[in-house]
Design a protein around this motif. Structure first.
Motif, mmCIF file in Angstrom:
data_model
loop_
_atom_site.group_PDB
_atom_site.id
_atom_site.type_symbol
_atom_site.label_atom_id
_atom_site.label_comp_id
_atom_site.label_asym_id
_atom_site.label_seq_id
_atom_site.Cartn_x
_atom_site.Cartn_y
_atom_site.Cartn_z
ATOM 1 N N LYS A 13 0.711 -1.173 -0.047
ATOM 2 C CA LYS A 13 -0.046 0.331 0.063
ATOM 3 C C LYS A 13 0.809 1.221 -0.117
ATOM 4 O O LYS A 13 1.837 1.237 0.930
ATOM 5 C CB LYS A 13 -0.835 -0.075 1.160
ATOM 6 C CG LYS A 13 -2.033 0.693 1.343
ATOM 7 C CD LYS A 13 -2.934 0.630 2.520
ATOM 8 C CE LYS A 13 -3.688 1.661 2.882
ATOM 9 N NZ LYS A 13 -3.137 2.899 3.169
ATOM 10 N N GLN A 14 0.603 2.154 -1.085
ATOM 11 C CA GLN A 14 1.278 3.590 -0.994
ATOM 12 C C GLN A 14 1.110 4.238 0.448
ATOM 13 O O GLN A 14 0.131 4.208 0.903
ATOM 14 C CB GLN A 14 0.940 4.337 -1.958
ATOM 15 C CG GLN A 14 1.098 3.734 -3.385
ATOM 16 C CD GLN A 14 2.513 3.857 -3.938
ATOM 17 O OE1 GLN A 14 3.407 3.882 -2.989
ATOM 18 N NE2 GLN A 14 2.679 3.740 -5.199
ATOM 19 N N PRO A 15 2.245 4.752 1.024
ATOM 20 C CA PRO A 15 1.934 5.429 2.247
ATOM 21 C C PRO A 15 1.348 6.937 1.616
ATOM 22 O O PRO A 15 1.210 7.390 0.688
ATOM 23 C CB PRO A 15 3.418 5.748 2.746
ATOM 24 C CG PRO A 15 4.411 5.695 1.589
ATOM 25 C CD PRO A 15 3.611 4.679 0.888
ATOM 26 N N PHE A 16 0.679 7.298 2.891
ATOM 27 C CA PHE A 16 -0.075 8.740 2.378
ATOM 28 C C PHE A 16 -1.277 8.796 1.569
ATOM 29 O O PHE A 16 -1.268 9.894 0.861
ATOM 30 C CB PHE A 16 0.932 10.002 2.216
ATOM 31 C CG PHE A 16 2.347 9.892 2.927
ATOM 32 C CD1 PHE A 16 2.386 9.687 4.320
ATOM 33 C CD2 PHE A 16 3.340 9.454 2.258
ATOM 34 C CE1 PHE A 16 3.435 9.711 4.985
ATOM 35 C CE2 PHE A 16 4.854 9.264 2.989
ATOM 36 C CZ PHE A 16 4.748 9.261 4.350
ATOM 37 N N LEU A 40 9.768 5.292 3.391
ATOM 38 C CA LEU A 40 8.827 5.759 3.877
ATOM 39 C C LEU A 40 9.228 7.635 4.068
ATOM 40 O O LEU A 40 8.413 8.450 3.633
ATOM 41 C CB LEU A 40 8.392 5.608 5.503
ATOM 42 C CG LEU A 40 7.447 6.222 6.007
ATOM 43 C CD1 LEU A 40 6.026 5.825 5.513
ATOM 44 C CD2 LEU A 40 7.386 6.014 7.707
ATOM 45 N N ILE A 41 10.166 7.795 4.582
ATOM 46 C CA ILE A 41 10.693 9.119 4.773
ATOM 47 C C ILE A 41 11.216 9.925 3.520
ATOM 48 O O ILE A 41 10.795 11.018 3.412
ATOM 49 C CB ILE A 41 11.880 9.321 6.000
ATOM 50 C CG1 ILE A 41 11.285 8.699 7.309
ATOM 51 C CG2 ILE A 41 12.276 10.850 6.254
ATOM 52 C CD1 ILE A 41 10.431 9.204 7.903
ATOM 53 N N ALA A 42 11.799 9.289 2.776
ATOM 54 C CA ALA A 42 12.136 9.612 1.454
ATOM 55 C C ALA A 42 10.825 10.131 0.675
ATOM 56 O O ALA A 42 10.948 10.996 -0.037
ATOM 57 C CB ALA A 42 13.026 8.645 0.686
ATOM 58 N N VAL A 82 10.070 13.836 9.752
ATOM 59 C CA VAL A 82 10.944 12.571 10.096
ATOM 60 C C VAL A 82 10.087 11.681 10.642
ATOM 61 O O VAL A 82 10.568 10.426 11.191
ATOM 62 C CB VAL A 82 11.900 13.309 11.026
ATOM 63 C CG1 VAL A 82 12.811 14.312 10.315
ATOM 64 C CG2 VAL A 82 11.224 13.934 12.473
ATOM 65 N N THR A 83 8.985 11.901 11.264
ATOM 66 C CA THR A 83 7.937 10.857 11.499
ATOM 67 C C THR A 83 7.064 10.444 10.593
ATOM 68 O O THR A 83 6.351 9.207 10.970
ATOM 69 C CB THR A 83 7.178 11.284 13.034
ATOM 70 O OG1 THR A 83 6.174 12.049 12.659
ATOM 71 C CG2 THR A 83 7.904 11.709 13.941
ATOM 72 N N ALA A 84 6.953 11.197 9.490
ATOM 73 C CA ALA A 84 5.751 10.643 8.489
ATOM 74 C C ALA A 84 4.384 10.672 9.215
ATOM 75 O O ALA A 84 3.901 9.497 9.096
ATOM 76 C CB ALA A 84 6.241 9.470 7.702
ATOM 77 N N SER A 97 -0.391 8.906 16.635
ATOM 78 C CA SER A 97 0.171 10.045 17.218
ATOM 79 C C SER A 97 1.441 10.113 17.409
ATOM 80 O O SER A 97 1.943 9.830 18.538
ATOM 81 C CB SER A 97 -0.616 10.241 18.658
ATOM 82 O OG SER A 97 -0.408 11.491 19.160
ATOM 83 N N PRO A 98 2.245 9.913 16.334
ATOM 84 C CA PRO A 98 3.692 9.498 16.601
ATOM 85 C C PRO A 98 4.808 10.496 16.923
ATOM 86 O O PRO A 98 6.206 10.107 16.741
ATOM 87 C CB PRO A 98 4.030 9.080 15.117
ATOM 88 C CG PRO A 98 2.955 9.997 14.208
ATOM 89 C CD PRO A 98 1.908 10.269 14.877
#
Lengths: 470, 470
Positions: A39-42, A135-137, A316-318, B321-322
């Motif tokens: 699943k794509q994030p966001f 994820l973060i990239a 940084v936490t997405a 709530s990361p």
């Protein structure tokens, strides 16, 4: 930074399984695992692949120290297995897409081949590194897409998930962030670093003007003044203007002011007017305070005259989607394809060794990707992974291989990219992805298909293992 | 694991400010900073404080290596300042609540006193450690509150935010999790570790029954069989029953079966029936798959016969709530109180050195907390921090001090708690918090007030610094 004890940076069951394979005598069986996400994030349209170089460098140094083996002995692991581990090295072969590549659900973007034991035991390590950096990239790329040619800075270390900050910064740079406040990661990964002052600087002096003057005196070529400690438009911006004019007299230029609270659209407009009126049109406006791609986009839509976006927590936490659901699944043992069946269709895996073909439109943009068996030729058609009535003719579409061999016999086999190269590659690939995949709301769904041969193999295995599977 | 280069595990501006203080000659001014957060994570009723021991041990070893100083020189830092840093040690005094303590917004739960330079330069490090560990300890406590006396296991390493997994596991144990799959953290922090098999184990053998038998043969006293690789009720549970009966013949007992997909309420009910019918009422049922406190609560409400909850992503990333929004704000310089004003009322800080009093009801449960000036006696009344018309008489309520001195002259000054002790303390404190603060939906808001003297000091400073501040 790599991990100081990589062999035990793992889930316990990787080791209990490794011991079991060893004791059952199947540990040297050939095996192949795929890494992929579902699943794509966001709810986004793409995922930026990242973390590979960290993974591979860690695998080059993967071994069990005496201290670790003693610990495992205390946990009840058996001596013959511990003896085996004592000179164990990871000698598998790894195929992967490049760092900075744009990837999509279902694609087996990393393939790990080797013995059953060695391919199993690196699972958690691989997932931990690749899931998070990808994820973060991706989050960073989305912010950079929103910001366009404006600068985006990473300010996230204080809210990052503990030591996760180390790699969050690395990944953010691959995704397109311009510089970071994180000195540690800048040092370890040779990244541009940036930062000036907090509110405490302003409070530490008898008054705001003195605080601004002192900072400018020590940093005449790199001063950004934080203007919202007491009263942004009443004192902060006027004092910044005073100092900027004083700096001009000594041949220097104030770089920027920074707004960190209140309505950033309103305050940036007002500040810009005040600066311009004072002849300081060169002084940039930086903003920060819980920014993400949506707020950046909103500020730009409001024509807020902002030059620099400082992003922290939400990068940084997405924050809205803080984990990529990447998994690592066995696809072959003893050169025989295998799969896992599930109640959930999306959790049924693709068996056997596979390749990925990326198809290109005539203008060079991405058309879609095909997953095929490793030993078959480029197919005429690709099929929707779960709904085969949906298919596309791809027989005459230009394509290239997405997976390349990156690790063999215990070593990285050709130079892997550093962060800067991966960032450049990511930016280049983003240019080849049409805008409709990059928008934030209901992005166009990228085509990913499987070959007929792969589909037949999968469906045959399901029928054998679970004839009544609806 | 502590951080290998703690002095540069920081935001760049901490160092530019430190240099500025040094060059301006104010670096030895007395200063005091408070750590506090503004908002409960998860819209919850409490936050479990965690991370202190890691922070203090890191501060004991805080220094700048030659390699780091060379790096800073390359960034343009000046030689006199670098010389100063070369034998810099953190010698400040730290007051803190205990690890495992229940804390609430606005409370200054850590107070750092010392020189302006030393108190400033540790900001990012402190925030990074305390924000994250407190967040995860809180999430874990919520899951344990939902699970009651059932077992909760941490399986999160593969989805944790990179190296954040190291401290996520530590914090989760403080919050109440019973054991972890994370071998690294178990090794470093002496935690109970746990785990058995993945789907790949089952796939690696010719059939499921053989896979189960092989695992049980090697681990006769610690076998949990994963039953959903192919067909949970059609083959997984029946094969587990076959193996359990075989184990009985050799005097062993199957510990558990694990369900990792599908409807966990349905499958746990069906599996329990099948196990009980086979006379295997002692075999426990473990479940996993995207669990959190809400799903655990829902499963229990549905009377799902589950003994063990394996939690992963949603625990170690605190998925909904990361980030905890904890901040570190200057409250005093040169023994004079200071504050930061903001457009947002909640962002205005409390000036001066402060203590925290925790008031107790007659039954020993928590009544509320009062923030008072460090040098004043326990007050008669405490006032809502932003709406002084709301106040409470606390003159005759039993109370105790929440902050204790934990660090002085470069050293931890009395033994700090290990994880096990902190977990026990957390459980004890949770028992003293009434149920209405612990529920998930609209929890009761815990009373936090400030003394009249503190309020007057704050309001006077605001009037001086920004007479027209509405």
């Amino acid at each position: 930074m790599y991990i100081d004890n990589p062999a035990i940076y793992t889930d316990y069951y990787e080791l209990t399984m490794a011991q079991g394979y060893f004791l059952s005598g199947v540990h040297k069986k050939q095996a192949c695992f795929d890494y992929f996400f579902r699943k794509q994030p966001f709810d986004g349209g793409y995922t930026v692949f990242a973390g590979l170089t960290d993974l591979l460098k860690t695998l080059e140094n993967y071994s069990f120290s005496e201290e670790e083996l003693n610990y495992l002995k205390d946990q009840g692991f058996k001596q013959p297995f511990l003896d085996y581990l004592s000179d164990f090295r990871f000698k598998g072969t790894i195929w992967s897409v490049k760092e900075g590549e744009l990837t999509f659900p279902v694609l087996p973007v990393i393939r790990v081949e080797g013995t059953l034991l060695e391919t199993q035991v690196v699972e958690t390590l691989l997932l931990n590194i690749i899931n998070f950096q990808s994820l973060i990239a991706t989050k960073a790329a989305r912010m950079k897409v929103a910001a366009g040619n404006r600068t985006v800075l990473d300010f996230g270390l204080r809210r990052s998930q503990g030591l996760g900050g180390v790699h969050a910064t690395r990944a953010a740079m691959i995704g397109g962030v311009d510089a970071t406040s994180n000195v540690y990661s800048a040092f370890k990964y040779n990244l541009p670093v940036s930062g000036t002052m907090a509110h405490s600087w302003v409070q530490a002096f008898t008054d705001e003007l003195t605080a601004f003057r002192e900072y400018a005196r020590h940093n005449p070529d790199d001063t950004a003044l934080l203007v919202d400690t007491y009263d942004t438009l009443g004192s902060g911006v006027p004092n910044a203007i005073t100092v900027a004019k004083e700096m001009e007299k000594s041949g220097h230029k104030l770089k920027a002011i920074r707004l960190d609270s209140g309505d950033l659209a309103y305050f940036s407009h007002q500040s810009r007017k005040m600066l311009d009126k004072a002849g300081l049109d060169y002084v940039k406006i930086a903003v920060s305070n819980q920014l993400d791609e949506y707020l950046i986009f909103s500020l730009i839509t409001q024509k807020a005259p902002i030059d620099i976006f400082g992003v922290g927590t939400r990068l940084v936490t997405a924050q809205d989607s803080p984990a990529l659901d990447g998994v690592y699944k066995l696809s072959e043992t003893d050169h025989k394809p295998t799969l896992k069946i599930s109640e959930n269709i999306e959790k049924i895996t693709l068996p056997g060794r596979k390749r990925i073909l990326r198809y290109l439109n005539e203008d060079g943009t991405f058309y879609g990707d095909g997953i095929i068996r490793a030993d078959e030729d480029a197919p005429e058609r690709i099929y929707h992974p779960y709904f085969p009535a949906k298919k596309s003719y791809v027989g005459d579409i230009k394509h290239y291989e997405l997976l390349g061999k990156v690790f063999e016999n215990g070593n990285i086999i050709h130079s892997v990219s550093d962060v800067k190269e991966s960032a450049a590659y990511c930016a280049q690939q983003l240019n080849k992805l049409s805008a409709e995949y990059k928008r934030f709301d209901n992005p166009h769904i990228y085509k990913v298909g499987i070959s007929e041969s792969l589909m037949i193999l999968r469906d045959r295995l399901i029928s054998t293992l679970k004839p009544d599977s609806l």
